[in-house]
Design a protein around this motif. Sequence first.
Motif, PDB file in Angstrom:
ATOM      1  N   THR A  37      88.909  61.914  28.305  1.00 31.43           N
ATOM      2  CA  THR A  37      88.987  60.555  28.846  1.00 31.43           C
ATOM      3  C   THR A  37      90.344  60.385  29.522  1.00 31.43           C
ATOM      4  OG1 THR A  37      87.551  59.689  27.106  1.00 31.43           O
ATOM      5  CG2 THR A  37      88.909  58.089  28.299  1.00 31.43           C
ATOM      6  N   ILE A  58      83.837  58.117  42.391  1.00 29.98           N
ATOM      7  CA  ILE A  58      84.344  59.012  41.352  1.00 29.98           C
ATOM      8  C   ILE A  58      83.191  59.677  40.602  1.00 29.98           C
ATOM      9  CG2 ILE A  58      85.647  59.139  39.188  1.00 29.98           C
ATOM     10  CD1 ILE A  58      87.519  56.987  40.326  1.00 29.98           C
ATOM     11  N   SER A  59      82.081  58.967  40.439  1.00 27.94           N
ATOM     12  CA  SER A  59      80.913  59.521  39.735  1.00 27.94           C
ATOM     13  C   SER A  59      80.349  60.758  40.416  1.00 27.94           C
ATOM     14  CB  SER A  59      79.810  58.466  39.619  1.00 27.94           C
ATOM     15  OG  SER A  59      80.216  57.433  38.770  1.00 27.94           O
ATOM     16  N   VAL A  64      81.937  64.679  35.944  1.00 22.93           N
ATOM     17  CA  VAL A  64      82.168  63.303  35.500  1.00 22.93           C
ATOM     18  C   VAL A  64      80.944  62.808  34.737  1.00 22.93           C
ATOM     19  CG1 VAL A  64      82.500  60.914  36.257  1.00 22.93           C
ATOM     20  CG2 VAL A  64      83.819  62.759  37.305  1.00 22.93           C
ATOM     21  N   ASP A  65      81.184  62.311  33.513  1.00 24.48           N
ATOM     22  CA  ASP A  65      80.109  61.776  32.677  1.00 24.48           C
ATOM     23  C   ASP A  65      79.966  60.271  32.845  1.00 24.48           C
ATOM     24  OD1 ASP A  65      79.340  64.255  31.423  1.00 24.48           O
ATOM     25  OD2 ASP A  65      81.163  64.102  30.212  1.00 24.48           O
ATOM     26  N   VAL A  67      82.195  56.427  34.390  1.00 19.97           N
ATOM     27  CA  VAL A  67      83.340  55.789  35.032  1.00 19.97           C
ATOM     28  C   VAL A  67      83.246  54.293  34.765  1.00 19.97           C
ATOM     29  CG1 VAL A  67      84.557  55.348  37.203  1.00 19.97           C
ATOM     30  CG2 VAL A  67      83.278  57.472  36.921  1.00 19.97           C
ATOM     31  N   VAL A  78      87.777  57.279  33.184  1.00 22.60           N
ATOM     32  CA  VAL A  78      86.831  58.334  33.533  1.00 22.60           C
ATOM     33  C   VAL A  78      86.665  59.264  32.338  1.00 22.60           C
ATOM     34  CG1 VAL A  78      86.327  60.235  35.115  1.00 22.60           C
ATOM     35  CG2 VAL A  78      87.571  58.220  35.941  1.00 22.60           C
ATOM     36  N   SER A  80      85.027  62.831  31.389  1.00 21.54           N
ATOM     37  CA  SER A  80      84.552  64.039  32.068  1.00 21.54           C
ATOM     38  C   SER A  80      84.478  65.206  31.096  1.00 21.54           C
ATOM     39  CB  SER A  80      85.485  64.389  33.234  1.00 21.54           C
ATOM     40  OG  SER A  80      86.815  64.526  32.787  1.00 21.54           O
ATOM     41  N   LEU A  84      90.002  66.526  35.254  1.00 24.27           N
ATOM     42  CA  LEU A  84      89.667  66.517  36.677  1.00 24.27           C
ATOM     43  C   LEU A  84      90.896  66.829  37.520  1.00 24.27           C
ATOM     44  CD1 LEU A  84      87.505  63.266  36.817  1.00 24.27           C
ATOM     45  CD2 LEU A  84      86.701  65.636  36.714  1.00 24.27           C
ATOM     46  N   VAL A  89      90.098  63.189  42.562  1.00 23.59           N
ATOM     47  CA  VAL A  89      89.995  61.768  42.203  1.00 23.59           C
ATOM     48  C   VAL A  89      90.637  60.921  43.293  1.00 23.59           C
ATOM     49  CG1 VAL A  89      90.579  59.998  40.500  1.00 23.59           C
ATOM     50  CG2 VAL A  89      89.941  62.301  39.739  1.00 23.59           C
TER      51      VAL A  89
END
Length: 105
Positions: A37, A58-59, A64-65, A67, A78, A80, A84, A89
């Motif tokens: 996170t 960002i998604s 990425v899981d 946002v 975010v 992920s 990232l 980003v």
Amino acid sequence: MSAQTELPQAETTGSCCSPSGSCHSGATAGTPQGAVTTVYEVTGMTCGHCEGAVSSEISEIAGVDSVKAVAATGEVTVVSAAPLDEAAVRAAVDEAGYELVGVKA
């Protein structure tokens, strides 16, 4: 004599997207095990539409899981699978029309 029925009015705040002012619910089914996170600071967001634009861009970054962007604070959280690349980003935030200040400490 006529009868008049008043229906309860939904109280709205924020933008046209939803009562909370966000285009996304921000709800997640839980953080995946081993997920990372990261909280970013983004300038220029003023409403739910802004939050949705930033979240959408960002998604699209691989890994990425979830946002959650909050215009009032300028924070974008975010989740992920792995850390990232900040350049990715930054490019996503730029594409949405906003500016990535950096990672919140």
